[in-house]
Write an enzyme that holds these catalytic residues in place. Structure first.
Site, mmCIF file in Angstrom:
data_model
loop_
_atom_site.group_PDB
_atom_site.id
_atom_site.type_symbol
_atom_site.label_atom_id
_atom_site.label_comp_id
_atom_site.label_asym_id
_atom_site.label_seq_id
_atom_site.Cartn_x
_atom_site.Cartn_y
_atom_site.Cartn_z
ATOM 1 N N GLU A 99 0.833 -1.194 0.000
ATOM 2 C CA GLU A 99 0.000 0.000 0.000
ATOM 3 C C GLU A 99 0.873 1.252 0.000
ATOM 4 O O GLU A 99 1.906 1.302 0.675
ATOM 5 C CB GLU A 99 -0.944 -0.005 1.206
ATOM 6 C CG GLU A 99 -1.997 -1.104 1.096
ATOM 7 C CD GLU A 99 -2.993 -1.120 2.239
ATOM 8 O OE1 GLU A 99 -4.154 -1.499 1.994
ATOM 9 O OE2 GLU A 99 -2.616 -0.753 3.377
ATOM 10 N N CYS A 112 3.829 8.476 0.709
ATOM 11 C CA CYS A 112 4.323 7.572 1.740
ATOM 12 C C CYS A 112 4.521 6.211 1.093
ATOM 13 O O CYS A 112 3.546 5.562 0.681
ATOM 14 C CB CYS A 112 3.315 7.497 2.884
ATOM 15 S SG CYS A 112 3.770 6.368 4.214
ATOM 16 N N CYS A 119 5.970 -6.847 7.554
ATOM 17 C CA CYS A 119 7.048 -6.354 8.410
ATOM 18 C C CYS A 119 7.334 -7.397 9.480
ATOM 19 O O CYS A 119 6.400 -7.954 10.066
ATOM 20 C CB CYS A 119 6.654 -5.027 9.067
ATOM 21 S SG CYS A 119 7.965 -4.303 10.096
ATOM 22 N N CYS A 123 5.431 -4.424 15.869
ATOM 23 C CA CYS A 123 5.157 -3.374 16.848
ATOM 24 C C CYS A 123 3.687 -3.443 17.270
ATOM 25 O O CYS A 123 2.802 -3.702 16.444
ATOM 26 C CB CYS A 123 5.475 -2.009 16.260
ATOM 27 S SG CYS A 123 7.231 -1.793 15.855
ATOM 28 N N CYS A 126 0.869 -1.339 15.334
ATOM 29 C CA CYS A 126 0.942 -1.274 13.884
ATOM 30 C C CYS A 126 0.290 -2.485 13.229
ATOM 31 O O CYS A 126 0.617 -3.639 13.560
ATOM 32 C CB CYS A 126 2.401 -1.174 13.444
ATOM 33 S SG CYS A 126 2.610 -1.017 11.655
ATOM 34 N N CYS A 346 -1.161 6.562 9.934
ATOM 35 C CA CYS A 346 0.006 5.916 10.539
ATOM 36 C C CYS A 346 -0.385 4.644 11.287
ATOM 37 O O CYS A 346 -1.289 4.667 12.131
ATOM 38 C CB CYS A 346 0.699 6.880 11.507
ATOM 39 S SG CYS A 346 1.533 8.238 10.693
#
Length: 361
Positions: A99, A112, A119, A123, A126, A346
């Site tokens: 994305e 962005c 990932c 975290c 996230c 975010c």
């Protein structure tokens, strides 16, 4: 039948080595790179700056894939100045997807970009980490995200173009640093039709100390943003597991080194989470950490994520937190969340269900 190699997976240096192996002059590597990223050639035969024999050999040994936009979504709430934040599902060279987000603000169009499919860092705040990790993007796939969005801007407006790039999408950029640096070099090549100043590029990280030093020593002098979210070591580890191996005292030293080498203040990104990191004591800890190097603090709200149970801080606690930092003489900005209605803010990027065809929201 042999599988042909993706020519866009080759770095500038690897293209130079290839031309050496072919017995071609070194400048041919630069011509090929320009054809790929400035002229945006879609096949080898259109690379008319190359000899016919070289074009034929390349077409026999390599493929020339391209990323494409598979889905578009607009944030109906609009962004600053009334423009909508836009999220794109970008298909990569091998059919996987990431994305990419276009963030509007007055006089600025920021892309962005993602650097990994998924990932590995997981975290707590996230959504991308819930996907797991599949692979790193190559530099071309990073660059093409920017170029595709820039094409969309030009098509829709005729004159607008991307002004800034932030490496803050899916993935941890410093886990893919060589490709990130290669992408930065392509995006900032002044001889190319599309190019940016390095001062318009920001790389975000959760704080991988050796890679921060490597980026500083690379000479690229781009801006660095650190996802801090707590200046308490124990709290930070609960939110960012990799913090256990990148402890705050050493991290402060790495950030100080980055600022001194590049002459650029580091941005500390701090997501305020209700009753977790938003007390006055948390603000005082942040102030003590921030005084150790040249920086500015960027406070952001938590954006709701399915199956991740945090709450955004209330206005009164946020105001107290901000005033505490200001009283300590720190530079503080508060970033308004954009794109949350389409899970583009975010921490929200995660591919759950890919469409069977393009959809415009």
């Amino acid at each position: 039948m042999p599988v042909l190699e993706n020519i866009k997976s080759l770095s500038r240096k690897e293209l130079q080595n290839l031309m050496h192996d072919y017995g071609e002059p070194p400048f041919r590597a630069g011509q090929i790179h320009r054809c790929l990223y400035s002229d945006r050639c879609t096949d080898f035969q259109s690379m008319t700056t190359l000899s016919t024999s070289l074009r034929s050999r390349l077409s026999e040994e390599f493929v020339l894939p391209a990323c494409s936009i598979e889905q578009r979504q607009n944030d109906r709430t609009g962004g600053e100045g009334g423009e909508a934040t836009r999220k794109y599902l970008v298909q990569l060279h091998d059919g996987l997807a990431v994305e990419t987000v276009l963030i509007p603000s007055p006089g600025r169009w920021t892309v962005c970009v993602s650097t990994q499919v998924g990932c590995p860092l997981q975290c707590a705040f996230c959504a991308t980490g819930t996907m797991g990790f599949t692979r790193n993007l190559n530099a071309a796939e990073i660059v093409e995200q920017v170029l595709l969005v820039n094409d969309e801007l030009a098509e829709n407006s005729g004159k607008r173009q991307v002004t800034n790039v932030v490496f803050m999408g899916m993935g941890e950029p410093l886990l893919n640093l060589d490709q990130v640096i290669e992408a930065i070099d392509t995006l900032t090549c002044e001889q190319y039709r599309f190019h940016l100043s390095r001062h318009k590029i920001t790389v975000s990280t959760v704080g991988l100390i050796p890679a921060i030093a490597k980026l500083a020593d690379s000479g690229r002098n781009v801006k660095l943003a650190l996802s801090l979210h707590s200046a308490d070591q124990g709290k930070r580890e609960t939110m960012i597991p990799s913090a256990a191996d990148n402890r705050l005292p050493e991290l402060a030293g790495a950030l100080d080194y980055y600022g001194r080498i590049t002459g650029t203040p580091v941005t500390l990104v701090y997501m305020l989470l209700e009753d977790i990191n938003d007390s006055r004591d948390d603000a005082l800890q942040l102030a003590r950490f921030a005084r150790r190097f040249l920086c500015k603090i960027n406070l952001i709200d938590y954006n709701a994520i399915v199956n991740i149970k945090f709450k955004s801080t209330g206005n009164q606690r946020r105001d107290t937190f901000i005033q505490t930092l200001l009283d300590k003489g720190l530079q503080v900005t508060v970033r308004r969340s954009q794109g949350s209605s389409i899970s583009a803010a975010c921490g929200q990027l995660a591919i759950r269900n890919r469409p069977s065809s393009n959809q415009n929201a």
